[in-house]
Every structure is written in C-alpha cells, then in structure tokens.
Scaffold this motif. Structure first.
Motif, mmCIF file in Angstrom:
data_model
loop_
_atom_site.group_PDB
_atom_site.id
_atom_site.type_symbol
_atom_site.label_atom_id
_atom_site.label_comp_id
_atom_site.label_asym_id
_atom_site.label_seq_id
_atom_site.Cartn_x
_atom_site.Cartn_y
_atom_site.Cartn_z
ATOM 1 N N ILE A 16 0.889 -1.149 0.000
ATOM 2 C CA ILE A 16 0.000 0.000 0.000
ATOM 3 C C ILE A 16 0.929 1.200 0.000
ATOM 4 N N TYR A 36 8.057 -2.050 0.666
ATOM 5 C CA TYR A 36 7.714 -0.698 0.247
ATOM 6 C C TYR A 36 8.653 -0.289 -0.876
ATOM 7 N N ASN A 47 -0.119 -2.759 -10.752
ATOM 8 C CA ASN A 47 0.380 -2.181 -9.514
ATOM 9 C C ASN A 47 -0.764 -1.647 -8.664
ATOM 10 N N SER A 51 -2.109 -2.786 -4.795
ATOM 11 C CA SER A 51 -2.452 -1.897 -3.692
ATOM 12 C C SER A 51 -3.848 -2.201 -3.150
ATOM 13 N N ALA A 120 -4.300 4.819 0.223
ATOM 14 C CA ALA A 120 -4.543 4.038 -0.989
ATOM 15 C C ALA A 120 -5.390 4.828 -1.987
ATOM 16 N N GLU A 123 -3.287 7.188 -3.788
ATOM 17 C CA GLU A 123 -2.485 6.494 -4.797
ATOM 18 C C GLU A 123 -3.323 6.130 -6.017
#
Length: 513
Positions: A16, A36, A47, A51, A120, A123
């Motif tokens: 994450i 990470y 990707n 996550s 998240a 992201e």
C-alpha cells in the motif's frame, strides 16, 4: 490479502503506497514484513491492483481486541470472568477506564486503517492521472471508501463525536473539527451514496479479481446501518429495498454451518474478514485470534486441537430468552454449553428440564469441559476441530469473521417498515418470516417493533454489538440493566482514550464540556 489464494497473488504481503506518512503516536507503526517501493509505474494497472489487495489485507488484520471491545456491552454477551483484562470486565459493567489499553486500541486500530485507506485512495488517483481506466480507478476508490466508512461507523458508535480524516497524514487530526455521531452517520450515508454505483454488483464470493471484495450492496448495507443510527427509517428502507430487490443475496439454509468453514464467502455474507490456511497443514497462515472466544478447557474430537481463552460468554439472559422461544438451531449454533453452565441453568425451576441438544458435547463431537472463567462459550466464534485442516491446531484456524449478513439487512428492513417507512419490495412480515422460517419458527402476522427486536436478538446475538446499539438507539435502557449491571444514558459512549486526549487537545476540551 488474507483468504485470497497465495498462488494467485504470489506473495503474502503487498504494497500500500502511502505517500509521506510519518510515524505518529496516534497510529500503529507500519506493519513489518511488508515491501515498500519508492517508485511505482502508475500507468500499470497491475500495480494498482496490488495496492487494492493490500487494502483488504489491512482491513482483515483486525486486532483481536477490536471487535470484543465494541461488542461486549450488550445483554447478549458477558465479558467472561474477572481477573485477566479487568478493564474488559469493567466495560461490560459500564465502568470505563480511559487508560485501559483495549479502549485505546479501538481508536488506534480503526483510525490506523482509515489513514491507510486514505493513502490508498490518494495512490489510486495517480493511476487515473497516468491513464489507467477511469472506471477501474473509481471502482477501487469506492471499495476503499466503503471499508473506510465501516471503520468510521465502529469508531463513532463507540466514542460518539469523532473526526473524519480524508488524507493519509495522521497530523491532519490536529486541525480537524469534531463531528457529532449524527454528523458522522450523515457523512457515511453521503459517501456511500456517492460511490455505490462505481462498485460491482457481483456477489463477493463470485468475484474473480478479489474474492469476497466489496460490492454495491456492501455500500448499501453500510448506508442502511448509518441510516438506522440516524433513525431515518425511510432511508433504511430505501437502501435495504435495493439489496433485497436485486436478488444477489439469500439466506443460507444451514445456520449452523454458516459460521464455520462451509460458510466462508457464503451467499448470505455481505462483508467478511477473510483468513486462510491455504488448504495446507503447515507453512503460511493468515488468521484471526479466535482463541479469545474459545473454551479454556475442552476435549476436542481431533486430538491436539488448541483451546481458547474463555472470554466473551453468551449471557444467561440470552439463553433463557432463546429457550422461552423454543429456539433450537440458533441456540445450538450460538452457545457452547458446559456441564457447570447447564447445572446453573437448571437451578431455575423454569429451566429444570432442557432440550437434548443442550449438552456439553457439540454435534461435531467436541466436548466443552468446565472452566472457571465462564459458564458458556460463543458458538458463532467456534470452529469444530474436525474442520481444522490436518496439521493446524490453533483454535478457529482458517475461519472467516463475518461482519454484515443478509439476515441483518432483512431485519433492518422489517424494523424500518414497522417504524413507518414504505417499500414495494417486501413487507415487514415477509422480511421477518424469511428469517424465522430458517429457524423453523412459525410465521408472524402484523409484526410489531417488539417482535422485530426479539428477532434481531435471537438472530444477531454476539455479532458486532448490534444488540447494544439497538437498545441504545431505542432508549431501552432497562434491557441493558441486567444481572447486577446498571446502564444509564451517560454510559452510551466510551471515553476518549487517555493517550489520544493527551495528544489532541480538542478531545480533552470536548470531554470537559
């Protein structure tokens, strides 16, 4: 990732990516054994998928203390003995110590997940900017948003007035204003209405990408629970009507197996925390500490199967209520009896003769022996030793933890209608009788609020504090004052944890008002 098969994803812990999050007293430290990365290709949807799997991993990695702490105060369940975890026993008796570690854990653990979900979501937005399908990005954002709302629901039910952070930065808490419980519930409703149409409609158990993942109906169910807390009964009816009318869910015929291995990703389950032994007797295991709920002393049918800690005991009040109703399958499923508990029941002349299924031996051959901490153990948190994968010995290993069931949706629907709401999909009688029929109980006609509450008591006992929050919402405080306990309106909310009020002045100021 929990019960998602390890071969499919290849690793146990996925990334994450939470930009800029720093260590902070209010949150758990970053989990160990996680990879990470500094640079992510945001144009690569795989990707983003990794996550999302990490989001579900975080959601399922509940501290064992979280759920008992939010659920122990109802009249359906007792703490299970004095001594160890005295603060937990005190919570059950409505005596709250702001310094008790379990109260602090509820705050830290749920808020910890909220910040991770926010990270998240931040992201996921970057993938949209990099050209990944907007529809897919919006779906992933919606899934994280629903899980965040479920966590906020638990925090606000527990503490009342709280914050609703929307970034991955824990320092955001310092600048946020507090929202009342009503405002938090309204926030949850708005969030669920905003994202639900971005979610899949496939049953969680049939999802190929994330088996057991969030869908449109999870959002509707979380919305319905928040609407119930607001006493917006038409809002409850509108949300539950959509779930019912689309026909994606139905009750599992076998109530006993619903809470065991065959019940994993069941057609009835709307949201569950997933765990797995990966069908192997050794090696990797993703699990929850169900031992907290288990009998301290048993003779398992499978030699070597581990026992539990003996906490979280079904109450005498609940058991007598079920016996009075002539309940069989739901009582057998919900309660593990000891000989000592049975003898104590029989001291009451009204229960001197008990049905044959009231026994210290389960239908799967596990013998629940006497132990000092409690008279009974929770059957809904029990996995028969014969269902353990050979080689696994930990109590409840490979068992999932159900969070929302279709039965709860049906009973919320019935409650909303008897409180004056309307629906053209299912009547209150039909909703409650669907649940009763599975329990082999006769149909009711012209159901009342009292009958709905009794059905919720029978069906949902020991699950996520539902009974406590129902009684608080309806101001039936006398129901919570039982067996020497005295509940008053000032005991609805837990105190802010001392560690948090020391760090956040706004909490201390609110407590002093």
């Amino acid at each position: 990732m929990k019960a998602i098969h390890k071969i499919k994803f290849g690793i146990l812990f996925l990334v994450i990516a939470i930009g800029g999050t720093s260590c902070h007293d209010l949150l758990d430290e970053l989990p160990e054994n996680r990879t990470y990365v500094e640079e992510i290709d945001y144009s690569d949807a795989s990707n983003m998928y990794a996550s999302l799997v990490g989001v579900y991993s975080e959601f399922a990695s509940r501290g064992w203390e979280d759920i008992p702490a939010v659920a122990v105060r109802g009249d359906d369940v007792n703490h299970g003995g004095e001594g160890d975890q005295q603060g937990f026993a005190d919570m059950d008796n409505f005596k709250y110590d702001e310094g008790f570690w379990m109260i602090n854990s509820v705050w830290k653990n749920f808020y910890g997940d909220i910040f991770k979900f926010n990270g998240a979501i931040e992201e996921f937005e970057k993938y949209k900017e990099a050209g990944v399908s907007e529809g897919l990005v919006n779906q992933y954002i919606a899934e994280a948003t629903v899980l965040r709302a479920f966590c906020l629901l638990q925090v606000s039910r527990s503490f009342g007035t709280i914050m609703t952070p929307e970034t991955s930065q824990p320092s955001e808490l310092y600048g946020l204003e507090l929202k009342t419980k009503a405002e938090v519930m309204q926030y949850i409703v708005a969030q669920m209405q905003a994202v639900r149409n971005n979610l899949e409609v496939t049953h969680p158990g049939q999802r190929a990408d994330i088996p057991g993942g969030v869908n449109k109906y999870t959002a509707l169910a979380v919305e319905a629970i928040a609407q119930l807390e607001l006493k917006n009964y038409q809002g409850v009816a509108d949300a539950t009507t959509q779930i019912i009318s689309d026909g994606v869910y139905e009750l599992e015929d076998n109530f006993y197996q619903l809470f065991k291995t065959p019940g994993k990703l069941n057609k009835e389950n709307i949201l569950e925390l997933q765990y797995s032994d990966f069908n192997e007797g050794t090696g990797d295991r993703i699990g929850h500490l169900f031992g907290f709920y288990g009998s301290q002393n048993w003779t398992p049918a499978v030699e070597g199967a581990g026992s539990g800690w003996g906490f979280y005991e079904p109450s005498f009040k609940y058991i007598k209520f079920m016996l009075d109703r002539g309940e069989t399958i739901r009582l057998e499923t919900s309660v593990l009896f000891t000989d000592r508990g049975i003898a104590e029941l029989k001291k009451d002349p009204a229960y001197s003769s008990l049905p044959s299924f009231v026994s210290n031996t389960t239908r799967d051959g596990d013998v629940i022996n006497d132990y000092a901490r409690a008279f009974f153990a929770s059957g809904k948190h029990y996995l028969p030793s014969v269902q353990l994968i050979p080689g696994r010995t930990e109590y409840g290993s490979n068992k999932n933890y159900t969070a929302i069931r279709y039965a709860e949706v049906l009973l919320m629907h019935a409650e909303a209608l008897v409180q004056g709401a309307s629906s053209n999909t299912m009547t209150a009688d039909e909703a409650i009788n669907t649940v009763r029929n599975r329990a082999n109980l006769a149909n009711l006609s012209g159901v009342t609020l009292d009958q709905v509450m009794d059905e919720k008591f029978a069906e949902l006992a020991m699950e996520w504090g539902i009974r406590f929050y129902d009684m608080v919402r309806l101001e039936r405080h006398d129901e919570l004052s039982y067996d020497g306990r005295t509940f008053t309106e000032d005991k609805v909310y837990l105190p802010y944890p001392l560690e948090q009020s020391d760090a956040l002045p706004i909490l201390k100021e609110t407590e002093q008002q």
